[in-house]
Design an enzyme around this catalytic site. Structure first.
Site, PDB file in Angstrom:
ATOM      1  N   THR A 185      40.376  12.909  56.788  1.00 40.22           N
ATOM      2  CA  THR A 185      42.121  13.690  55.467  1.00 40.22           C
ATOM      3  C   THR A 185      42.329  12.287  55.290  1.00 40.22           C
ATOM      4  O   THR A 185      42.332  11.337  56.010  1.00 40.22           O
ATOM      5  CB  THR A 185      42.934  14.174  56.849  1.00 40.22           C
ATOM      6  N   GLU A 329      40.191  19.873  58.201  1.00 42.56           N
ATOM      7  CA  GLU A 329      40.038  20.377  59.937  1.00 42.56           C
ATOM      8  C   GLU A 329      39.506  21.626  59.862  1.00 42.56           C
ATOM      9  O   GLU A 329      39.117  21.779  60.897  1.00 42.56           O
ATOM     10  CB  GLU A 329      41.281  20.214  60.321  1.00 42.56           C
ATOM     11  N   LYS A 437      66.117  20.819  55.665  1.00 43.92           N
ATOM     12  CA  LYS A 437      66.823  21.174  56.579  1.00 43.92           C
ATOM     13  C   LYS A 437      68.766  20.395  56.013  1.00 43.92           C
ATOM     14  O   LYS A 437      68.936  19.889  56.548  1.00 43.92           O
ATOM     15  CB  LYS A 437      66.619  20.534  58.509  1.00 43.92           C
ATOM     16  N   TRP A 442      66.315  26.003  57.251  1.00 46.04           N
ATOM     17  CA  TRP A 442      65.435  25.633  56.501  1.00 46.04           C
ATOM     18  C   TRP A 442      65.220  26.009  54.997  1.00 46.04           C
ATOM     19  O   TRP A 442      65.600  27.346  55.246  1.00 46.04           O
ATOM     20  CB  TRP A 442      63.879  26.138  57.928  1.00 46.04           C
TER      21      TRP A 442
HETATM   22  P1  AMP Z   1      43.360  18.865  53.069  1.00 44.05           P
HETATM   23  O1  AMP Z   1      42.648  18.706  54.549  1.00 44.05           O
HETATM   24  O2  AMP Z   1      43.451  17.735  52.420  1.00 44.05           O
HETATM   25  O3  AMP Z   1      42.569  19.467  52.562  1.00 44.05           O
HETATM   26  O4  AMP Z   1      44.859  19.629  52.629  1.00 44.05           O
HETATM   27  C1  AMP Z   1      44.802  20.659  53.413  1.00 44.05           C
HETATM   28  C2  AMP Z   1      47.007  20.749  54.023  1.00 44.05           C
HETATM   29  O5  AMP Z   1      46.719  21.862  51.332  1.00 44.05           O
HETATM   30  C3  AMP Z   1      47.020  22.284  53.939  1.00 44.05           C
HETATM   31  O6  AMP Z   1      47.527  22.052  54.810  1.00 44.05           O
HETATM   32  C4  AMP Z   1      48.380  22.682  53.128  1.00 44.05           C
HETATM   33  O7  AMP Z   1      49.684  21.870  53.930  1.00 44.05           O
HETATM   34  C5  AMP Z   1      47.461  22.450  51.675  1.00 44.05           C
HETATM   35  N1  AMP Z   1      47.150  23.567  51.439  1.00 44.05           N
HETATM   36  C6  AMP Z   1      46.340  24.094  51.224  1.00 44.05           C
HETATM   37  N2  AMP Z   1      46.031  24.921  50.971  1.00 44.05           N
HETATM   38  C7  AMP Z   1      46.720  25.176  49.844  1.00 44.05           C
HETATM   39  C8  AMP Z   1      47.442  26.108  49.479  1.00 44.05           C
HETATM   40  N3  AMP Z   1      46.931  27.149  49.297  1.00 44.05           N
HETATM   41  N4  AMP Z   1      49.036  26.349  49.152  1.00 44.05           N
HETATM   42  C9  AMP Z   1      49.422  25.563  49.867  1.00 44.05           C
HETATM   43  N5  AMP Z   1      49.119  24.455  50.740  1.00 44.05           N
HETATM   44  C10 AMP Z   1      47.487  24.370  50.269  1.00 44.05           C
END
Ligand code: AMP
Length: 543
Positions: A185, A329, A437, A442
């Site tokens: 990640t 994850e 915040k 929020w």
């Molecule tokens: P990654 O592990 O790099 O794919 O990032 C995952 C993160 O991307 C998630 O925890 C969210 O914060 C964000 N994310 C993924 N899909 C969405 C979505 N459809 N809308 C908003 N945030 C998203």
């Protein structure tokens, strides 16, 4: 008492074997890094994957060894997915958009023995090779004729490496919990963390995402994953397409609007999958040229919140936006947002209001939201708190570290803050690090960004919380204007009227040339917070 069914482990190689045997003539079309279009079938792919498995085994790659890829979405990358995992080794996909020192870090952390890379990434690895002493060979994904002059030690051409080897391979059987692939990640702070998928999790995820309420695909589908194969296994599409025997179209490095539109039209793509940034380029191109998306039935959008305006633009082209949410994850699919037939019949704005949510959990995973004391929150669409997930394809720890507090009591705390409504639709309010915040309450930066991005003249928007003497934090809106736009602060702020609570209104608007993004295309808010920390904030619009 045990049941008496065949106990066949869920493994990845049989997915491609099935495609070769039963959908052998189905096509895989790729735009290659060399620039041309390559086309072959599942039967051809399976034969070449057999040759690759021989090359890997003859090199001495054994169960559990890591073989890395640094490559675009093409048929050769697909072959690596199946060849490497098929022999029981781990396919470690590296995101080339990470910072170079992070790339060196993960190659060393993963202890990659071979690195297979596209021509594009040769200069990058030439600079890093000295920092990755454990890599024994660099396999360049091209043929002899296109091999570059390179300082990479032990550089081989992929085509030469696999040529003249037997096409059939006796795929080994091993426990389904064996590691199959590895993806790090790209957090905004600290070193990247590795997520180690298993054969079982990848196969179950493939079945999960193929379902009607999710990607809704079959043999008749033609799928184009724009989401890169170097990030969360291109959302699992490379495993799922052979599982169902769908045609696969791989766009290579050409992700701009024009080449994408051309590929979609000539190949008759029915399903697209990717992040909003890619679709912005495609939609702008379609608008400029008056083209349509006649073959495309649905587009899966995730990785970042899909702006409501984008849902409507696709809707006008006759393409359904399936908004989905997930993480590295979570393999990645956690939720997908399908509408019921009754909801499909609603007026567009009411449909969009539902589609903008991230959706319902896919069968195979479960969700919870919890409050500050760890208590479960109601599914009323209003209460928001930490989002947790568990299921067949959710990580239980990070690779090489067992102490991460995000994994607790069989659940993974996502770091997202969300609501769940009475229909079971989850909506991401924010990342827990980004939520503002203000006076103890929020404010969702995503919601403020979505509204700004839907205004005429605004190409992209970011909201960050800045220290405020009275309210702790207040929102600052950063906007990138569309070309030729003269949007003003007053117009933008007026655009929020009636759409948010008054106290959510950004205290100021700053127009910027561009916004920084992470390696996976998300807004890099840590950088924005740093950049604007000295912004003279307490003089503007205290509420
Ligand atoms: P990654 O592990 O790099 O794919 O990032 C995952 C993160 O991307 C998630 O925890 C969210 O914060 C964000 N994310 C993924 N899909 C969405 C979505 N459809 N809308 C908003 N945030 C998203």
């Amino acid at each position: 008492m045990l049941g008496s069914m065949m106990n066949r482990p869920l493994l990845i190689a049989p997915l491609l074997k099935h495609a070769a045997r039963w959908n052998g003539g189905q096509e895989i079309v790729s735009r290659r890094c060399e620039g041309d279009i390559h086309r072959y079938t599942y039967a051809d792919a399976y034969r070449r994957v057999g040759q690759l498995a021989h090359a890997l085994s003859d090199f001495g790659i054994v169960l559990g060894d890591r073989v890395a890829t640094l490559a675009w979405n093409t048929y050769r990358h697909l072959e690596l997915y199946f060849g490497v995992s098929g022999i029981g080794a781990v396919c470690h996909t590296i995101n080339p958009r990470l910072f170079p020192d992070q790339i060196a870090y993960i190659i060393n952390h993963a202890q990659d023995r071979i690195l297979c890379l596209d021509l594009t990434f040769v200069p990058l690895m030439e600079k890093l090779a000295a920092h990755c002493p454990k890599v024994e060979a660099y396999v360049i994904l091209t043929d002899r004729a296109h091999m570059p002059e390179t300082s990479l030690p032990n550089a081989l051409s992929y085509e030469e490496w696999i040529a003249d080897r037997p096409e059939s391979f006796d795929w080994p059987e091993f426990p389904e919990t064996t590691a199959s692939s590895l993806c790090y990640t790209s957090g905004t702070t600290g070193n990247p963390k590795g997520v180690l998928y298993t054969h079982r999790s990848s196969v179950l995820h493939s079945y999960g995402i193929a379902m009607p309420d999710v990607f809704n695909v079959s043999r008749a589908s033609c799928i184009l994953p724009a989401v890169p194969m170097f990030h969360v296994n291109a959302w699992g599409v490379p495993y799922m397409a052979p599982l169902i025997g769908a045609k696969l179209v791989l766009p290579g490095p050409a992700l701009a609007g024009a080449p994408m539109a051309e590929l979609i039209a000539t190949e008759g793509v029915t399903l697209l999958a990717g992040v909003p940034t890619i679709w912005r380029m495609l939609l702008d191109h379609l608008k400029a040229t008056g083209q349509r998306l006649d073959s495309v039935d649905r587009v899966v959008i995730g990785g970042a919140a899909c702006p409501p305006g984008m849902i409507q633009e696709f809707d006008d082209l006759g393409t359904y936006v399936l908004h989905a949410w997930g993480m590295t994850e979570t393999s990645p699919l956690g939720t997908a947002n399908n509408l019921t037939p009754e909801e499909h019949a609603l007026p567009q704005d009411q449909r969009t209001a539902r589609q903008v949510k991230q959706g319902r959990p896919v069968s195979g995973v479960d969700l919870r939201i919890t409050g500050t004391e760890g208590e479960d929150l109601p599914h009323d669409g209003k209460a928001f708190g930490d989002l947790w997930i568990q299921g067949h394809w959710i990580a239980s720890s990070y690779f090489g570290r067992d102490d991460d507090p995000a994994f607790k009591d069989g659940w993974f705390m996502t770091g997202d803050v969300a609501t769940i409504d009475p229909e079971g639709r989850m909506q991401i309010v924010d990342r827990s690090k980004d939520v503002i915040k203000s006076g103890g309450e929020w404010i969702s930066t995503i919601e403020l960004e979505n509204i700004a991005a839907s205004m005429p003249g605004i190409a992209e928007a970011a909201v960050v919380g800045l220290k405020h003497p009275k309210w702790d934090e207040r929102p600052l809106l950063l906007c990138v204007r569309k070309e030729g736009s003269t949007a003003t602060k007053e117009q933008v702020l007026a655009g929020y009227e009636g759409r948010i609570a008054k106290w959510w209104l950004p205290d100021d608007v700053v127009f910027v040339e561009g916004l920084p993004h992470t390696a996976t295309g998300k807004l890099l808010k840590t950088k924005l917070r740093e950049e604007f920390s000295s912004y003279y904030f307490d003089t503007v619009g205290a509420v």
